[in-house]
Design a protein around this motif. Sequence first.
Motif, PDB file in Angstrom:
ATOM      1  N   LYS A 106      16.404  62.823 -12.923  1.00 62.56           N
ATOM      2  CA  LYS A 106      15.995  62.692 -14.324  1.00 62.56           C
ATOM      3  C   LYS A 106      17.195  62.404 -15.225  1.00 62.56           C
ATOM      4  N   ARG A 107      18.369  62.734 -14.778  1.00 65.67           N
ATOM      5  CA  ARG A 107      19.600  62.472 -15.541  1.00 65.67           C
ATOM      6  C   ARG A 107      20.039  61.019 -15.387  1.00 65.67           C
ATOM      7  N   ARG A 108      19.327  60.267 -14.573  1.00 63.19           N
ATOM      8  CA  ARG A 108      19.556  58.834 -14.338  1.00 63.19           C
ATOM      9  C   ARG A 108      21.017  58.513 -14.000  1.00 63.19           C
ATOM     10  N   PRO A 109      21.473  58.984 -12.846  1.00 62.80           N
ATOM     11  CA  PRO A 109      22.865  58.737 -12.474  1.00 62.80           C
ATOM     12  C   PRO A 109      23.153  57.246 -12.307  1.00 62.80           C
ATOM     13  N   LYS A 119      28.763  69.723 -12.779  1.00 60.32           N
ATOM     14  CA  LYS A 119      28.157  69.487 -14.090  1.00 60.32           C
ATOM     15  C   LYS A 119      27.823  68.008 -14.211  1.00 60.32           C
ATOM     16  N   PHE A 120      26.578  67.735 -14.595  1.00 58.69           N
ATOM     17  CA  PHE A 120      26.138  66.350 -14.777  1.00 58.69           C
ATOM     18  C   PHE A 120      25.012  66.331 -15.799  1.00 58.69           C
ATOM     19  N   GLY A 121      25.140  65.476 -16.793  1.00 61.71           N
ATOM     20  CA  GLY A 121      24.102  65.336 -17.812  1.00 61.71           C
ATOM     21  C   GLY A 121      23.834  66.622 -18.566  1.00 61.71           C
ATOM     22  N   GLY A 122      24.867  67.435 -18.748  1.00 64.69           N
ATOM     23  CA  GLY A 122      24.706  68.683 -19.479  1.00 64.69           C
ATOM     24  C   GLY A 122      24.109  69.809 -18.650  1.00 64.69           C
ATOM     25  N   GLU A 123      23.789  69.560 -17.405  1.00 59.44           N
ATOM     26  CA  GLU A 123      23.199  70.566 -16.517  1.00 59.44           C
ATOM     27  C   GLU A 123      24.160  70.869 -15.372  1.00 59.44           C
ATOM     28  N   ASP A 130      28.551  57.250 -11.305  1.00 62.23           N
ATOM     29  CA  ASP A 130      28.352  58.692 -11.155  1.00 62.23           C
ATOM     30  C   ASP A 130      28.292  59.057  -9.672  1.00 62.23           C
ATOM     31  N   GLU A 150      15.401  66.965 -10.650  1.00 61.87           N
ATOM     32  CA  GLU A 150      16.061  67.203 -11.940  1.00 61.87           C
ATOM     33  C   GLU A 150      17.329  66.348 -12.051  1.00 61.87           C
TER      34      GLU A 150
END
Length: 174
Positions: free
Chosen positions: A105-108, A23-27, A112, A102
Amino acid sequence: MSFVIDLDAERREVQYPDGIPVKFGGEQFIFPAELPAEALDPILSDELDLVGLLGEVLESSDGDAGIKEVVNALFRRPSLPRKFLEAIRQTYAILLGDQHEEFLKRRPFIGDYVRLTTGLTKVYGVELGKLFRSADSSESDSETSSPTSPDTTGSTPDESGSAPDSPDSSDSDG
């Protein structure tokens, strides 16, 4: 017939048949159940030359490397941090495949990547330090040395990929 190494034995796919969910960035992102060998190519590339860097650090410090030796070696390779970050991105592109865009897009953050890499190395059972160690580093031709343990132990599982039974442990899914 019993095999010393059985590559057909149970693999991590049995434990994580649908891959390793993260799970990362709500996804949710699914990493492969087994670490593909090609995923290490960017990190071990000749262009990045981490093995050369480690050798240089150890040589400059007679095997007793500290922060000073690491920093000095990095200053001699000013493009290394950028190349290393790119190698990390390439590794995650291999692991994530179609999900990589994708994920980006969560910009780790760097943290992270560190936490994710640490977690995945535990699940995959890979220690990068062992990859750089010489295969014969623990052997000795000295007449005064002796093995610290017998060649065989009773704790080795009969099948590759299986874990020995441990009655003291409890199964927990979380």
